[in-house]
Scaffold this motif. Structure first.
Motif, PDB file in Angstrom:
ATOM      1  N   THR A  35      -4.253 -93.814 -71.166  1.00 21.33           N
ATOM      2  CA  THR A  35      -4.286 -92.469 -70.587  1.00 21.33           C
ATOM      3  C   THR A  35      -4.720 -91.472 -71.653  1.00 21.33           C
ATOM      4  N   ASP A  36      -5.669 -90.625 -71.308  1.00 22.91           N
ATOM      5  CA  ASP A  36      -6.091 -89.556 -72.215  1.00 22.91           C
ATOM      6  C   ASP A  36      -5.125 -88.385 -72.093  1.00 22.91           C
ATOM      7  N   CYS A  37      -4.621 -87.911 -73.210  1.00 24.49           N
ATOM      8  CA  CYS A  37      -3.730 -86.755 -73.199  1.00 24.49           C
ATOM      9  C   CYS A  37      -3.790 -86.081 -74.572  1.00 24.49           C
ATOM     10  N   LEU A  38      -3.153 -84.934 -74.671  1.00 26.44           N
ATOM     11  CA  LEU A  38      -3.191 -84.187 -75.925  1.00 26.44           C
ATOM     12  C   LEU A  38      -2.465 -84.914 -77.045  1.00 26.44           C
ATOM     13  N   TYR A  39      -1.360 -85.566 -76.695  1.00 27.44           N
ATOM     14  CA  TYR A  39      -0.550 -86.232 -77.717  1.00 27.44           C
ATOM     15  C   TYR A  39       0.111 -87.457 -77.099  1.00 27.44           C
ATOM     16  N   LYS A  40       0.015 -88.582 -77.790  1.00 22.30           N
ATOM     17  CA  LYS A  40       0.590 -89.822 -77.283  1.00 22.30           C
ATOM     18  C   LYS A  40       1.280 -90.558 -78.422  1.00 22.30           C
ATOM     19  N   ASP A  41       2.532 -90.933 -78.212  1.00 21.45           N
ATOM     20  CA  ASP A  41       3.289 -91.691 -79.214  1.00 21.45           C
ATOM     21  C   ASP A  41       4.010 -92.823 -78.479  1.00 21.45           C
ATOM     22  N   ILE A  42       3.437 -94.003 -78.521  1.00 21.06           N
ATOM     23  CA  ILE A  42       3.989 -95.168 -77.831  1.00 21.06           C
ATOM     24  C   ILE A  42       4.301 -96.232 -78.878  1.00 21.06           C
ATOM     25  N   ARG A  43       5.577 -96.613 -78.974  1.00 23.17           N
ATOM     26  CA  ARG A  43       6.014 -97.557 -80.010  1.00 23.17           C
ATOM     27  C   ARG A  43       6.793 -98.708 -79.363  1.00 23.17           C
ATOM     28  N   PRO A  44       6.110 -99.775 -78.923  1.00 22.35           N
ATOM     29  CA  PRO A  44       6.782-100.874 -78.228  1.00 22.35           C
ATOM     30  C   PRO A  44       7.776-101.637 -79.092  1.00 22.35           C
ATOM     31  N   HIS A  45       7.641-101.530 -80.415  1.00 27.09           N
ATOM     32  CA  HIS A  45       8.578-102.253 -81.285  1.00 27.09           C
ATOM     33  C   HIS A  45       9.910-101.519 -81.418  1.00 27.09           C
ATOM     34  N   TYR A  46      10.002-100.297 -80.915  1.00 29.22           N
ATOM     35  CA  TYR A  46      11.264 -99.555 -80.924  1.00 29.22           C
ATOM     36  C   TYR A  46      12.097 -99.958 -79.713  1.00 29.22           C
ATOM     37  N   GLY A  47      13.403 -99.917 -79.873  1.00 28.49           N
ATOM     38  CA  GLY A  47      14.281-100.286 -78.774  1.00 28.49           C
ATOM     39  C   GLY A  47      14.547 -99.157 -77.800  1.00 28.49           C
ATOM     40  N   ALA A  48      14.341 -97.908 -78.216  1.00 26.67           N
ATOM     41  CA  ALA A  48      14.677 -96.779 -77.354  1.00 26.67           C
ATOM     42  C   ALA A  48      13.792 -95.573 -77.673  1.00 26.67           C
ATOM     43  N   THR A  49      13.417 -94.846 -76.640  1.00 30.28           N
ATOM     44  CA  THR A  49      12.681 -93.599 -76.831  1.00 30.28           C
ATOM     45  C   THR A  49      13.553 -92.571 -77.548  1.00 30.28           C
ATOM     46  N   ALA A  50      14.870 -92.653 -77.341  1.00 28.96           N
ATOM     47  CA  ALA A  50      15.790 -91.736 -78.012  1.00 28.96           C
ATOM     48  C   ALA A  50      15.682 -91.857 -79.533  1.00 28.96           C
ATOM     49  N   THR A  51      15.326 -93.032 -80.033  1.00 28.41           N
ATOM     50  CA  THR A  51      15.139 -93.207 -81.475  1.00 28.41           C
ATOM     51  C   THR A  51      13.948 -92.397 -81.962  1.00 28.41           C
ATOM     52  N   ILE A  52      12.856 -92.432 -81.210  1.00 29.55           N
ATOM     53  CA  ILE A  52      11.663 -91.663 -81.578  1.00 29.55           C
ATOM     54  C   ILE A  52      12.001 -90.171 -81.624  1.00 29.55           C
ATOM     55  N   LEU A  53      12.726 -89.703 -80.612  1.00 34.17           N
ATOM     56  CA  LEU A  53      13.068 -88.282 -80.544  1.00 34.17           C
ATOM     57  C   LEU A  53      14.010 -87.882 -81.680  1.00 34.17           C
ATOM     58  N   THR A  54      14.915 -88.781 -82.045  1.00 35.65           N
ATOM     59  CA  THR A  54      15.811 -88.508 -83.173  1.00 35.65           C
ATOM     60  C   THR A  54      15.005 -88.336 -84.466  1.00 35.65           C
ATOM     61  N   GLU A  55      13.990 -89.185 -84.643  1.00 30.62           N
ATOM     62  CA  GLU A  55      13.145 -89.065 -85.834  1.00 30.62           C
ATOM     63  C   GLU A  55      12.379 -87.738 -85.836  1.00 30.62           C
ATOM     64  N   TYR A  56      11.930 -87.288 -84.654  1.00 30.42           N
ATOM     65  CA  TYR A  56      11.264 -85.994 -84.571  1.00 30.42           C
ATOM     66  C   TYR A  56      12.196 -84.880 -85.048  1.00 30.42           C
ATOM     67  N   LEU A  57      13.426 -84.902 -84.561  1.00 30.18           N
ATOM     68  CA  LEU A  57      14.397 -83.861 -84.919  1.00 30.18           C
ATOM     69  C   LEU A  57      14.671 -83.864 -86.419  1.00 30.18           C
ATOM     70  N   GLN A  58      14.809 -85.063 -86.983  1.00 31.11           N
ATOM     71  CA  GLN A  58      15.042 -85.169 -88.422  1.00 31.11           C
ATOM     72  C   GLN A  58      13.853 -84.640 -89.214  1.00 31.11           C
ATOM     73  N   ALA A  59      12.646 -85.050 -88.798  1.00 30.14           N
ATOM     74  CA  ALA A  59      11.449 -84.637 -89.520  1.00 30.14           C
ATOM     75  C   ALA A  59      11.251 -83.126 -89.453  1.00 30.14           C
ATOM     76  N   GLY A  60      11.654 -82.513 -88.343  1.00 29.83           N
ATOM     77  CA  GLY A  60      11.497 -81.075 -88.190  1.00 29.83           C
ATOM     78  C   GLY A  60      12.649 -80.271 -88.736  1.00 29.83           C
ATOM     79  N   GLY A  61      13.658 -80.948 -89.269  1.00 28.48           N
ATOM     80  CA  GLY A  61      14.811 -80.250 -89.814  1.00 28.48           C
ATOM     81  C   GLY A  61      15.610 -79.505 -88.766  1.00 28.48           C
ATOM     82  N   VAL A  62      15.600 -80.017 -87.519  1.00 27.93           N
ATOM     83  CA  VAL A  62      16.295 -79.357 -86.416  1.00 27.93           C
ATOM     84  C   VAL A  62      17.765 -79.762 -86.415  1.00 27.93           C
ATOM     85  N   LYS A  63      18.648 -78.799 -86.264  1.00 30.05           N
ATOM     86  CA  LYS A  63      20.078 -79.087 -86.196  1.00 30.05           C
ATOM     87  C   LYS A  63      20.388 -79.811 -84.891  1.00 30.05           C
ATOM     88  N   ILE A  64      21.036 -80.956 -84.988  1.00 30.02           N
ATOM     89  CA  ILE A  64      21.388 -81.754 -83.812  1.00 30.02           C
ATOM     90  C   ILE A  64      22.814 -81.402 -83.397  1.00 30.02           C
TER      91      ILE A  64
END
Length: 242
Positions: A35-64
């Motif tokens: 699918t063509d889109c502005l941004y795509k992050d697909i990681r089949p080796h990860y067990g959960a999408t929540a893990t990807i989102l957690t990494e985003y929050l950490q990388a952005g320095g966002v308070k969880i």
């Protein structure tokens, strides 16, 4: 009313009709259709999408916050069966970060949801009408009021002695839904489900868990009359496919 569509933990190929544009896809399921889109992050080796989102929050320095940590931790726990299924080091790292922040009392309440009394008859029928072919246990349920009862029963059926595969199907909102489970050391559930059902609808998933969704209208066009035997025959053909 919004000018952006973001898909999390799902991809456009899952939807029967897609009149809307998709701008962002973040998922851990294997990509079935490009699918063509502005941004795509697909990681089949990860067990959960929540893990990807957690990494985003950490990388952005966002308070969880506690509420957000609870939701993300619950997502990782359920998708990986408490890190026992399809988990890698990234899931372990995210789990370790979120665990001290989360509300574990709330998670325990979510992990033990009450089963409506009306579904007791569904459970009874499932166990009564189960069919075992070699090491594959099949259950088919007729019209359901909830879709989530299908994977719930599939997880439970995998505990039956001598069973290596649990395949549970049911009718929900004019669709035939199929969930499959295994222990992850045999053939990939996602590959088998695609081989068995992609001709009739959407199908795919991970090594130990997968799902297919087929409209009853499409099945009727394909001359499928009885869903239960159809699921058994198609799945076994998928197992034996090269």
């Amino acid at each position: 009313a919004y000018n952006r569509v973001v898909l999390l933990d799902v991809q456009p190929s899952h939807f029967k009709q897609r009149p809307f544009p998709v701008h962002v896809i973040i998922d851990h399921h294997p990509e079935i259709e490009s699918t063509d889109c502005l941004y795509k992050d697909i990681r089949p080796h990860y067990g959960a999408t929540a893990t990807i989102l957690t990494e985003y929050l950490q990388a952005g320095g966002v308070k969880i916050t506690q509420k957000l940590a609870t939701a993300l931790l619950y997502g990782i726990k359920t998708d990986t069966l408490l890190l026992e299924r399809e988990a890698d080091q990234s899931d372990l790292n995210a789990f370790a970060v979120l665990y001290p922040m989360a509300n574990h009392r709330m998670i325990r309440r979510m992990e033990r949801p009450q089963l409506p009394r009306g579904d007791l008859s569904v459970l009874s029928k499932a166990f009564k009408d189960a069919v075992i072919v070699e090491d594959v246990l099949f259950v088919h349920l007729d019209d359901l009021t909830r879709e989530d009862i299908i994977p719930y029963i599939a997880d439970f059926c995998l505990e039956v002695e001598g069973v290596e595969w649990a395949v549970v199907s049911g009718i929900f909102q004019n669709n035939l839904i199929v969930s499959s489970r295994n222990y992850g050391y045999t053939r990939s559930a996602g590959e088998i489900m695609r081989a068995a059902f992609s001709e009739y609808g959407t199908a795919g998933g991970h090594r130990s868990m997968a799902k297919a969704v087929m409209s009853l209208e499409k099945l009727a066009e394909k001359k499928v009359k009885d869903p239960g035997p159809f699921v058994r025959k198609s799945f076994l053909a998928g197992v034996n496919a090269p």
